[in-house]
Design a protein around this motif. Structure first.
Motif, mmCIF file in Angstrom:
data_model
loop_
_atom_site.group_PDB
_atom_site.id
_atom_site.type_symbol
_atom_site.label_atom_id
_atom_site.label_comp_id
_atom_site.label_asym_id
_atom_site.label_seq_id
_atom_site.Cartn_x
_atom_site.Cartn_y
_atom_site.Cartn_z
ATOM 1 N N UNK A 138 42.013 53.183 31.015
ATOM 2 C CA UNK A 138 41.561 53.958 32.175
ATOM 3 C C UNK A 138 40.501 53.182 32.944
ATOM 4 N N UNK A 139 39.571 52.581 32.238
ATOM 5 C CA UNK A 139 38.493 51.814 32.863
ATOM 6 C C UNK A 139 39.051 50.630 33.651
ATOM 7 N N UNK A 140 39.955 49.885 33.045
ATOM 8 C CA UNK A 140 40.508 48.702 33.704
ATOM 9 C C UNK A 140 41.307 49.085 34.950
ATOM 10 N N UNK A 141 42.108 50.138 34.833
ATOM 11 C CA UNK A 141 42.971 50.530 35.948
ATOM 12 C C UNK A 141 42.196 51.198 37.083
ATOM 13 N N UNK A 142 40.999 51.702 36.788
ATOM 14 C CA UNK A 142 40.205 52.326 37.852
ATOM 15 C C UNK A 142 39.760 51.298 38.881
ATOM 16 N N UNK A 143 39.634 50.048 38.465
ATOM 17 C CA UNK A 143 39.264 48.966 39.391
ATOM 18 C C UNK A 143 39.638 47.631 38.755
ATOM 19 N N UNK A 144 40.894 47.204 38.895
ATOM 20 C CA UNK A 144 41.353 45.955 38.271
ATOM 21 C C UNK A 144 40.492 44.742 38.602
ATOM 22 N N UNK A 145 39.844 44.755 39.764
ATOM 23 C CA UNK A 145 39.044 43.595 40.189
ATOM 24 C C UNK A 145 37.924 43.248 39.222
ATOM 25 N N UNK A 146 37.549 44.195 38.362
ATOM 26 C CA UNK A 146 36.467 43.925 37.421
ATOM 27 C C UNK A 146 36.817 42.753 36.502
ATOM 28 N N UNK A 147 38.106 42.506 36.319
ATOM 29 C CA UNK A 147 38.546 41.446 35.419
ATOM 30 C C UNK A 147 38.439 40.049 36.032
ATOM 31 N N UNK A 148 38.192 39.975 37.328
ATOM 32 C CA UNK A 148 38.077 38.650 37.949
ATOM 33 C C UNK A 148 36.675 38.407 38.492
#
Length: 387
Positions: A138-148
């Motif tokens: 849920x956390x990742x999909x709420x804002x995928x940009x966090x991974x980059x």
């Protein structure tokens, strides 16, 4: 060789070559031939890479051919080694195939990254600071940009800043889980936008409420956020009240076109501009309801129960309740009470806004035992149908 020469060398250079000895022209010919062969080889490699990328996106990520062709313009690879590492990492974190599809569509370049270097450290930091492993998808999909984004320059400083602001790890974890984008652009967006609210007269407690319940709003661009705050002021909402930040959240998610269409719906039911503005100031969420929802509620109250449209405008919060779970069950009871003169039409919207316990006590159980039993049975039967 002559054919190759005709296709490769401009006409003017041919005139020059015609006056030169064969010994002089041969090296130049060979140079152009090597260039031509090299270009053909590069085009062939690029074509094969593009074809493999498209097939991988379709077979592994569930893309349509059109989506895959579009995304393959942004990322390409010759083998499945690197992208498999990324896909398997997402699977290990509990992401479903549709969630992985969304991730790759929004950030295709991630498929060429090294999970151990760019992805794992961020997950480890979040989990070590209280985020539940089960909430990671849920956390990742709420804002995928966090991974980059940078862990050390953005995510960690933002996490500590908001931890100090909320004075509660539980609140922060809840916010980050619902919208991890709050950890990005702290200095360029969140902090200037919070400063603007304070300068507008919004109490600190209400600034924190906006952050807690509508975190994505505070990450709007500063230019757009300033426009929204100005519009809310012009609509006459008091900055000192919590409705100000609620109105900010509503305008942040509504285009002018959508706003205008909803205004037209309310006008269709007899509300004036002043009625709409007064209702919005009381309950900003009247402009979050869909046009169909507004129509359904107004039709039920005005046409089914005979309530004046102007009375509904005085209780705008009623618009937010569910037709199935609130209006239909209570409406069945209220119709009977109206027929017996036990309730007045002037207060109808309010009857739908009472808490469950209050409605049962005042409008069902307060009747004679036999009537109360019948009303309760009717009410519970309608509630059961709504489930």
């Amino acid at each position: 060789m002559f054919c190759f020469l005709r296709k490769t060398i401009p006409f003017r250079r041919l005139i020059v070559f015609s006056t030169i000895s064969p010994e002089t022209i041969l090296p130049e010919l060979l140079f152009f031939q090597r260039q031509w062969l090299s270009a053909r080889y590069c085009n062939s490699v690029a074509s094969n890479r593009h074809s493999f990328t498209v097939s991988y996106l379709i077979d592994t990520c569930g893309f349509s051919p059109q989506e895959a062709a579009s995304v393959s313009k942004l990322v390409s690879f010759e083998s499945r080694d690197k992208p498999d590492l990324v896909i398997n990492f997402f699977k290990s974190q509990g992401l479903t195939k549709p969630q992985i599809h969304r991730f790759v569509r929004e950030l295709p370049r991630l498929l060429r990254s090294d999970p151990q270097k760019t992805l794992v450290p961020k997950i480890e930091f979040l989990v070590s600071n209280g985020v539940s492993i089960s909430d990671i998808p849920k956390l990742l999909c709420s804002c995928p940009s966090i991974m980059v984004r940078s862990l050390s320059k953005q995510i960690i400083p933002s996490f500590h800043f908001f931890r100090d602001l909320f004075q509660s790890d539980a609140k922060l974890i809840q916010v980050v889980t619902n919208f991890s984008g709050i950890l990005l652009d702290l200095n360029s967006r969140s902090m200037p936008n919070m400063k603007l609210l304070r300068e507008a007269g919004v109490p600190e407690s209400n600034v924190i409420k906006l952050l807690q319940y509508f975190p994505s709003v505070i990450t709007k661009s500063c230019v757009r956020f300033e426009e929204i705050v100005k519009e809310v002021k012009e609509l006459g909402v008091n900055p000192g009240q919590v409705n100000f930040v609620l109105a900010v959240s509503v305008l942040a998610s509504a285009s002018k076109s959508t706003w205008g269409k909803k205004v037209d719906v309310y006008k269709k039911w007899g509300w004036s501009e002043d009625d709409i503005l007064a209702a919005f100031r009381k309950y900003p969420f009247i402009m979050k309801a869909s046009k169909d929802k507004i129509d359904a509620v107004m039709d039920f109250l005005v046409n089914k129960l005979g309530c004046e449209s102007s009375i509904v405008a005085k209780y705008p919060g009623v618009i937010s309740f569910s037709m199935k779970r609130r209006f239909l069950p209570r409406g069945a009871v209220i119709k009977i009470l109206l027929s017996k003169g036990l309730v007045q039409k002037e207060s109808l919207p309010l009857l739908f806004m009472y808490p469950e316990s209050t409605f049962l006590r005042r409008f069902i159980m307060s009747n004679l035992k036999e009537e109360a039993t019948q009303l309760l049975k009717l009410y519970q039967g309608k509630l059961k149908l709504a489930r």
